[in-house]
Enzyme design. Structure first.
Site, mmCIF file in Angstrom:
data_model
loop_
_atom_site.group_PDB
_atom_site.id
_atom_site.type_symbol
_atom_site.label_atom_id
_atom_site.label_comp_id
_atom_site.label_asym_id
_atom_site.label_seq_id
_atom_site.Cartn_x
_atom_site.Cartn_y
_atom_site.Cartn_z
ATOM 1 N N HIS A 143 0.755 -1.233 0.098
ATOM 2 C CA HIS A 143 0.063 0.079 -0.134
ATOM 3 C C HIS A 143 0.838 1.224 -0.151
ATOM 4 O O HIS A 143 1.846 1.214 0.139
ATOM 5 C CB HIS A 143 -1.018 0.067 1.244
ATOM 6 C CG HIS A 143 -0.378 -0.063 2.525
ATOM 7 N ND1 HIS A 143 0.406 0.804 3.106
ATOM 8 C CD2 HIS A 143 -0.259 -0.876 3.536
ATOM 9 C CE1 HIS A 143 0.872 0.727 4.283
ATOM 10 N NE2 HIS A 143 0.311 -0.642 4.602
ATOM 11 N N CYS A 151 3.039 -4.983 6.648
ATOM 12 C CA CYS A 151 2.546 -4.725 5.260
ATOM 13 C C CYS A 151 4.024 -4.360 4.368
ATOM 14 O O CYS A 151 4.973 -3.831 5.136
ATOM 15 C CB CYS A 151 1.692 -3.632 4.904
ATOM 16 S SG CYS A 151 0.171 -4.405 5.662
#
Length: 340
Positions: A143, A151
């Site tokens: 992202h 992430c």
């Protein structure tokens, strides 16, 4: 790009404006930058050709590969990773801050145009391999917004470009692209260096898939046999625990095994790397504002510039106090082991 080209400088400025000027309802429709379309043309690719993405934690780089006119994959572009969390090694359980390592399939349904982190795609963790090994966790993303808790976080500008490249590949008919996530580049040097790490057996399994891709420049078919990955052609995807090994792949593995054994014999120390909490590509550090980082081998090199990425808005970087250089620990407790 960067200081080597005025066009690249223009791209940096245009991409900078994405976060501030792009309406959140349409940012997922932003076109592929003209500079990247020109690069595709130079490399004999079209925007509708299939893609494959590879991520490397230690180097904090994410590569976008594209199938070219020869039917093989070639490196299109490498993006510096703005933030990843945890340590080298796979994600094991919910809340451990680990970013996943493994082979994942990304379908259009995993793309999120309404992400709270600018734009994102879900890695698909846990996959069949992860579930077979009892691993837990969810919503592990690639992202925008330079903040990570398991992430891979990119700058918003980088994420917009990656998203656009993936969107056009899907529009061209690709049903899913492969996302390969590694602790580091799977070279003989790194395999020798990290041979005694507790994760070394798993990393050797990942290297089998990396070898297939690097030898053939084709996406490996991925299966699971018990608690291990298997890689190869259609027989691997069909569930064979002993898929046929292409001669070029076997040759690469044998060559790497010989090199690993030689490195160990010459005294390469077994090493572990310990992070406070993950890392960040050095291109984002003010001290490196004039540095270039390499994107791969000479024939595929497309350098990215610290000066260019220094202009990107990083937003609120997660846990910046933990971004000190990792500690390298030489393992003297166990005997060195070579090979796969």
């Amino acid at each position: 790009m960067g200081v080597r080209s005025l066009a690249a400088a223009g791209l940096a400025v245009s991409m900078l404006g994405l976060g501030a000027c792009q309406d959140s309802s349409t940012r997922h429709l932003a076109p592929i930058p003209a500079q990247t379309l020109s690069l595709m043309q130079t490399k004999g690719m079209s925007q509708s050709d299939p893609i494959l993405i590879r991520a490397y934690k230690k180097e904090a780089e994410m590569e976008v590969w594209k199938r070219d006119g020869s039917g093989r994959y070639a490196l299109l572009k490498t993006f510096p990773i703005c933030r990843w969390s945890g340590q080298l090694g796979p994600k094991m359980r919910e809340g451990d801050r680990q970013a996943p390592e493994g082979f994942y399939a990304i379908s259009p349904g995993q793309m999120n145009p309404n992400s709270s982190y600018y734009l994102s795609f879900d890695t698909g963790y846990p996959n069949a391999f992860d579930r077979a090994n009892g691993r837990t966790g969810s919503y592990l993303m690639v992202h925008g917004t330079c903040s990570s808790a398991g992430c891979f976080a990119m700058t918003d500008a980088s994420m917009a470009e990656i998203y656009a490249i993936a969107r056009e590949a899907f529009s061209g008919g690709q049903r899913a692209f492969q996302f390969q996530s590694y602790p580091f580049r799977m070279t003989a040097q790194n395999m020798a260096k990290f041979r005694n790490d507790p994760n070394a057996p798993y990393w050797r399994n990942l290297k089998e898939g990396a070898d297939y891709f690097e030898a053939l420049r084709q996406e490996p078919q991925v299966g699971v046999c018990g608690t291990k990955y298997v890689f190869g052609g259609p027989d691997a995807a069909a569930g064979s625990c002993n898929p046929a090994v292409d001669p070029q792949v076997a040759e690469k593995r044998a060559q790497d095994d010989r090199q690993i054994a030689e490195l160990v014999a010459k005294g390469t120390p077994a090493t572990r790397v310990v992070y406070q909490d993950g890392g960040q590509n050095p291109v984002f550090r003010p001290a490196n504002m004039t540095a270039f980082a390499s994107l791969g081998s000479k024939e595929e090199e497309q350098p990215y510039s610290a000066r260019e990425y220094g202009r990107h808005d990083l937003g609120e970087v997660s846990r910046p106090e933990t971004l000190a250089e990792p500690q390298e620990i030489v393992d003297t407790a166990r005997p060195a082991r070579a090979g796969r």
